[in-house]
Design an enzyme around this catalytic site. Structure first.
Site, PDB file in Angstrom:
ATOM      1  N   HIS A 166      -3.386   8.009   5.603  1.00  0.00           N
ATOM      2  CA  HIS A 166      -3.512   6.678   4.997  1.00  0.00           C
ATOM      3  C   HIS A 166      -4.967   6.227   5.163  1.00  0.00           C
ATOM      4  CE1 HIS A 166      -2.262   2.954   3.290  1.00  0.00           C
ATOM      5  NE2 HIS A 166      -2.476   2.249   4.383  1.00  0.00           N
TER       6      HIS A 166
ATOM      7  N   PHE B  91       1.102  -3.011   4.511  1.00  0.00           N
ATOM      8  CA  PHE B  91       1.262  -4.367   5.043  1.00  0.00           C
ATOM      9  C   PHE B  91       2.745  -4.713   4.916  1.00  0.00           C
ATOM     10  CE2 PHE B  91      -2.935  -6.979   4.683  1.00  0.00           C
ATOM     11  CZ  PHE B  91      -3.457  -6.265   5.737  1.00  0.00           C
TER      12      PHE B  91
ATOM     13  N   LYS C 214      -9.677   7.574   0.791  1.00  0.00           N
ATOM     14  CA  LYS C 214     -10.180   6.218   0.503  1.00  0.00           C
ATOM     15  C   LYS C 214     -11.689   6.126   0.719  1.00  0.00           C
ATOM     16  CE  LYS C 214      -5.773   3.892   1.369  1.00  0.00           C
ATOM     17  NZ  LYS C 214      -4.927   5.062   1.745  1.00  0.00           N
TER      18      LYS C 214
ATOM     19  N   GLU D  21      -2.624   4.904  13.296  1.00  0.00           N
ATOM     20  CA  GLU D  21      -2.170   6.098  12.569  1.00  0.00           C
ATOM     21  C   GLU D  21      -2.466   7.365  13.376  1.00  0.00           C
ATOM     22  OE1 GLU D  21      -3.894   6.699   8.675  1.00  0.00           O
ATOM     23  OE2 GLU D  21      -2.491   8.318   8.193  1.00  0.00           O
TER      24      GLU D  21
ATOM     25  N   CYS E  22       0.811  -1.228   0.000  1.00  0.00           N
ATOM     26  CA  CYS E  22       0.000   0.000   0.000  1.00  0.00           C
ATOM     27  C   CYS E  22       0.839   1.270   0.000  1.00  0.00           C
ATOM     28  CB  CYS E  22      -0.921   0.017   1.207  1.00  0.00           C
ATOM     29  SG  CYS E  22      -1.760  -1.526   1.454  1.00  0.00           S
TER      30      CYS E  22
ATOM     31  N   HIS F  81      -9.433   1.855  -1.711  1.00  0.00           N
ATOM     32  CA  HIS F  81      -8.004   1.667  -1.467  1.00  0.00           C
ATOM     33  C   HIS F  81      -7.384   1.055  -2.722  1.00  0.00           C
ATOM     34  CE1 HIS F  81      -4.201   0.905   0.176  1.00  0.00           C
ATOM     35  NE2 HIS F  81      -4.522   0.428   1.369  1.00  0.00           N
TER      36      HIS F  81
END
Lengths: 404, 86
Positions: A295, A392, A327, A306, A163, A332
């Site tokens: 994010h 990830f 998003k 976050e 990502c 995403h």
């Protein structure tokens, strides 16, 4: 050291395949999330996703090259052409050799791969796959196709960090231009993974929302997959100024880190180090940053972690900052997410507006921030913003950019 | 004496999370047993596969129904009963 500016942006996105349409829908708060249906012999299966609908690759890619590319390369070429056209560079042979192409992708040609699997495993008599399967699916195909399409002959490679792929790509390209290694760079990323196999994989991880993406909201139920491509033309400020180019924003910092902890669970410390490294690279104090393009995946783990990392770095200043999470509008896009959201960040600074975060229900006591949900928030001229991407695998990337 | 289903559920949990079988008491919390979120995803997958059921588990659910082993067992047994009743 050279100052580096953005002189062109382009998108192939669920909000549209031109910057004009993307800009309008971004600031209006248009939600591109809807059903994605697959038909199988046993019946149809529907997921939630954000598709680049009505994308006609033949409008963006030369007819003879269409079949050479997977959708993730079609999208990349479409976005890169827009960024290139907006920058309006009249390239000399020397410039072409000094212009890099650095793109990101999470997985490469997933559609091509699944077509090949389907052919081999779904048909007992099949003995071969499409002859262009390999050049279509290789992860570097987006970079290679853009370099060929635009005739750019400097350094070229694709970065894969899930990502954060395209955020790492943009940051790397920025540092290459800043250091003088190259004169300019076409950068960003692309992804096209709205396939049955890929959606099954995400479903099995149990992190998919059954309806919408609600970043930082109480009651959020996970992420929604998207797709698309975003590209930015980076060049030396001196070059852009000398030819009278329209400067959209100035890149001023890039920070990275590895969590080195867990393959899926995010880490507050890792995120915090990436944020601190980015601010240090930019030479700005936390209180100078006014806008955060988060994010913000809408998962419980990311948004809690976050916001805690942002609170660590920005302290009480965080509450006065204007945070948005794109998003919620266009899903995403994995390896293209950072690129699409960086284009959105550049447009936010340029137009001095904050795009809304959609589907927010109420503040979550576990999240240290509340995003902007209205369409009327503004930014001052010359504002400084950050763009976060936390992947990830614990690979973190943060960009710092200033409005011009 | 627990039912064969409970024994099988605990066998699956022990194997997937690599937790000693004797540590698996029904009132134990998964976090106390060091069972990570990814372990839970694998356990759910294995339970669904073995019992041919679907478990309504979303890793983002903020009121987690997967806090204790007893809750996992109850959920699986409910789904098995629902399947058999259908």
């Amino acid at each position: 050291m050279h100052r580096v500016v953005v002189t062109g942006v382009g998108v192939a996105s669920p909000l549209g395949c031109s910057i004009a349409e993307f800009t309008e829908k971004l600031f209006a708060g248009h939600c591109a999330i809807g059903p994605v249906t697959f038909t199988r012999p046993t019946g149809s299966i529907t997921y939630r996703g954000a598709q680049v609908e009505n994308f006609d690759a033949s409008q963006h890619v030369d007819a003879r090259k269409l079949s050479l590319m997977d959708r993730f390369s079609h999208l990349a070429v479409a976005a890169a052409r827009q960024a290139w056209a907006q920058a309006n560079i009249q390239p000399t042979p020397e410039f072409q050799q000094q212009c890099a192409v650095i793109l990101g992708t999470g997985v490469g040609g997933q559609i091509t791969m699944e077509e090949a699997y389907d052919r081999m495993w779904g048909n007992p008599t099949a003995s071969r796959v499409h002859p262009l399967s390999v050049p279509r699916l290789m992860a570097n195909a987006n970079t290679s196709q853009v370099s060929m399409d635009l005739g750019l002959q400097g350094p070229g490679f694709t970065i894969a960090s899930a990502c954060a792929s395209s955020t790492h790509a943009i940051g790397t390209a920025y540092h290459m231009v800043r250091s003088g290694m190259v004169r300019a760079a076409m950068t960003g990323g692309s992804e096209a993974t709205l396939t049955l196999g890929c959606l099954k994989g995400w479903e099995a991880l149990r992190v998919m929302s059954p309806d919408f993406c609600r970043p930082f909201s109480k009651g959020r139920q996970g992420m929604v997959l998207g797709e698309g491509a975003g590209c930015l033309m980076l060049e030396r400020m001196d070059d852009a100024t000398a030819r009278g180019a329209k400067i959209l924003a100035e890149m001023i910092g890039f920070g990275q880190s590895c969590d080195a902890r867990d393959i899926t669970t995010p880490d507050q410390g890792g995120m915090m180090r990436a944020l601190q490294n980015a601010l240090h690279d930019a030479g700005v104090e936390p209180t100078q940053v006014v806008h955060i393009n988060a994010h913000g995946t809408g998962t419980r783990a990311n948004d809690t972690t976050e916001s805690a990392a942002l609170k660590d770095v920005f302290g009480d200043h965080l509450h006065g900052m204007k945070t948005t999470a794109n998003k919620s509008l266009f899903g995403h896009a994995l390896g293209a997410a950072g690129a699409l959201e960086m284009v959105a960040t550049v447009l936010s600074l340029h137009h001095q507006r904050v795009p809304p975060t959609l589907h927010f229900v109420e503040p979550d006591p576990d999240c240290a921030l509340v995003p902007i949900t209205t369409t009327t928030e503004t930014l001052p001229q010359g504002a400084i913003a950050i763009k976060n991407s936390f992947a990830f695998g614990g690979l973190n990337a943060v960009l710092v950019v200033r409005g011009c | 004496m627990t039912s064969p289903n409970v024994e099988k559920i605990l066998d699956i949990v022990a194997a997937k999370a690599m937790v000693p079988r004797e540590n698996l008491k029904l009132d134990a919390k998964l976090t106390e047993l060091n069972i990570s979120s990814l372990d839970v995803v694998e356990i759910v997958f294995a339970l669904e596969d073995h019992f041919k059921i679907e478990l309504p588990f979303n890793a983002n659910a903020q009121n987690a129904e997967f806090e204790t082993l007893g809750q996992v067992v109850a959920l699986v047994e409910n789904q098995i009963a629902a399947k058999n009743a259908a």
